[in-house]
Design a protein around this motif. Structure first.
Motif, PDB file in Angstrom:
ATOM      1  N   ILE A  99      64.605  23.529  56.146  1.00 44.41           N
ATOM      2  CA  ILE A  99      64.505  22.846  54.857  1.00 44.41           C
ATOM      3  C   ILE A  99      63.224  23.287  54.150  1.00 44.41           C
ATOM      4  N   PRO A 100      63.201  23.212  52.818  1.00 40.84           N
ATOM      5  CA  PRO A 100      61.997  23.635  52.094  1.00 40.84           C
ATOM      6  C   PRO A 100      60.780  22.829  52.544  1.00 40.84           C
ATOM      7  N   PRO A 101      59.579  23.457  52.556  1.00 39.81           N
ATOM      8  CA  PRO A 101      58.375  22.800  53.069  1.00 39.81           C
ATOM      9  C   PRO A 101      58.086  21.438  52.452  1.00 39.81           C
ATOM     10  N   ARG A 102      58.292  21.306  51.140  1.00 38.18           N
ATOM     11  CA  ARG A 102      57.955  20.009  50.531  1.00 38.18           C
ATOM     12  C   ARG A 102      58.879  18.911  51.055  1.00 38.18           C
ATOM     13  N   GLU A 103      60.150  19.257  51.136  1.00 44.73           N
ATOM     14  CA  GLU A 103      61.124  18.269  51.664  1.00 44.73           C
ATOM     15  C   GLU A 103      60.790  17.908  53.107  1.00 44.73           C
ATOM     16  N   ASP A 104      60.397  18.922  53.858  1.00 44.22           N
ATOM     17  CA  ASP A 104      60.018  18.711  55.252  1.00 44.22           C
ATOM     18  C   ASP A 104      58.832  17.744  55.329  1.00 44.22           C
ATOM     19  N   ALA A 105      57.857  17.966  54.429  1.00 46.05           N
ATOM     20  CA  ALA A 105      56.674  17.098  54.402  1.00 46.05           C
ATOM     21  C   ALA A 105      57.085  15.662  54.060  1.00 46.05           C
ATOM     22  N   VAL A 106      57.898  15.504  53.027  1.00 49.30           N
ATOM     23  CA  VAL A 106      58.315  14.161  52.597  1.00 49.30           C
ATOM     24  C   VAL A 106      59.029  13.453  53.749  1.00 49.30           C
ATOM     25  N   CYS A 107      59.867  14.192  54.431  1.00 50.42           N
ATOM     26  CA  CYS A 107      60.637  13.646  55.545  1.00 50.42           C
ATOM     27  C   CYS A 107      59.697  13.134  56.660  1.00 50.42           C
ATOM     28  N   HIS A 108      58.706  13.953  57.024  1.00 54.37           N
ATOM     29  CA  HIS A 108      57.783  13.538  58.096  1.00 54.37           C
ATOM     30  C   HIS A 108      56.836  12.427  57.642  1.00 54.37           C
ATOM     31  N   PHE A 117      47.025  22.826  68.298  1.00 59.49           N
ATOM     32  CA  PHE A 117      47.510  24.185  68.563  1.00 59.49           C
ATOM     33  C   PHE A 117      49.026  24.235  68.404  1.00 59.49           C
ATOM     34  N   THR A 118      49.498  25.394  67.973  1.00 57.41           N
ATOM     35  CA  THR A 118      50.945  25.561  67.785  1.00 57.41           C
ATOM     36  C   THR A 118      51.604  25.921  69.119  1.00 57.41           C
ATOM     37  N   THR A 119      52.816  25.469  69.289  1.00 62.41           N
ATOM     38  CA  THR A 119      53.578  25.884  70.480  1.00 62.41           C
ATOM     39  C   THR A 119      54.778  26.726  70.047  1.00 62.41           C
ATOM     40  N   VAL A 120      54.995  26.797  68.741  1.00 62.83           N
ATOM     41  CA  VAL A 120      56.091  27.623  68.193  1.00 62.83           C
ATOM     42  C   VAL A 120      55.531  28.384  66.985  1.00 62.83           C
ATOM     43  N   PRO A 121      56.222  29.453  66.554  1.00 58.96           N
ATOM     44  CA  PRO A 121      55.715  30.154  65.363  1.00 58.96           C
ATOM     45  C   PRO A 121      55.979  29.369  64.084  1.00 58.96           C
ATOM     46  N   PHE A 122      55.087  29.494  63.127  1.00 63.03           N
ATOM     47  CA  PHE A 122      55.287  28.902  61.803  1.00 63.03           C
ATOM     48  C   PHE A 122      55.184  30.016  60.762  1.00 63.03           C
ATOM     49  N   GLN A 123      55.891  29.800  59.673  1.00 68.00           N
ATOM     50  CA  GLN A 123      55.914  30.774  58.592  1.00 68.00           C
ATOM     51  C   GLN A 123      54.921  30.356  57.513  1.00 68.00           C
TER      52      GLN A 123
END
Ligand SMILES: C[S@@+](CC[C@H](N)C(=O)[O-])C[C@H]1O[C@@H](n2cnc3c(N)ncnc32)[C@H](O)[C@@H]1O
Length: 187
Positions: free
Chosen positions: A6-15, A39-45
């Protein structure tokens, strides 16, 4: 690289609305000087939503009051910013298990950037990836232009800004509107 669902903004609103942290991030103790970090445990874009700097949203006046009574170890969790022409603060001094309050600071080459999101009329401090991030990397961002004493002890090769080690920690809002302490609202 994972596909963005999902788009980053929507993801942010959701969390933000759910009041929960995103999967793929973990707390690690680094050392006695830096304390804990994320720290990250998965890759992020680049551009991905990472974390909300969660805490209690308080007014400038309440922030100043707390600055007068808080111990220095709590003051470092007060994040001051400008929203809708006013000064606000997110007080994340309470150990609530949330991740956002534990991100570390650098002034350059940071992995994240903070933006103020207006969600239902209220400001939320959200961190987004400022570049692609690999698993195992630390989440760091620019806290702003405050003269935290611990910056003096940080390796000067990594902190590019000259700081005065004689200045005490700030205990009031700065007058300078361009102060980095007040991150840019979302565009
Ligand atoms: C918002 S807290 C971050 C979480 C903190 N590391 C902890 O374990 O509670 C900010 C504090 O982290 C430490 N810190 C953040 N960035 C740092 C850095 N680049 N070098 C050393 N210490 C840092 C400083 O002690 C600062 O006051």
């Amino acid at each position: 690289m994972r596909r963005r669902l999902i788009p980053p903004r929507e993801d942010a609103v959701c969390h933000v609305s759910a009041g929960r942290d995103k999967l793929g991030l973990d707390i690690h103790y680094i050392n006695a000087f830096k304390g804990r970090g994320i720290f990250t445990t998965v890759p992020f874009q680049k551009g991905d939503f990472l974390l909300e700097y969660r805490g209690k949203l308080i007014t400038k006046e309440e922030c100043e009051r707390r600055h007068r009574v808080y111990h220095d170890s709590l003051k470092v969790f007060m994040f001051e910013f400008k929203f809708d022409g006013k000064l606000w603060c997110v007080d994340a001094s309470q150990e609530d298990g949330s991740l956002g309050r534990l991100g570390l600071m650098w002034l350059s080459l940071t992995s994240a950037k903070m933006k103020i999101l207006n969600i239902n009329g209220k400001p939320h401090l959200c961190l987004f990836a400022s570049r692609d991030i690999s698993p195992g990397e630390e989440i760091d961002y620019n806290y702003g232009d405050s003269d935290w004493l611990w910056r003096c002890k940080t390796e000067t090769s990594q902190i590019q800004k000259t700081v005065s080690c004689l200045k005490p920690q700030p205990n009031s809002f700065p007058n300078n509107d361009l102060d980095l302490k007040h991150p840019e609202p979302e565009r």
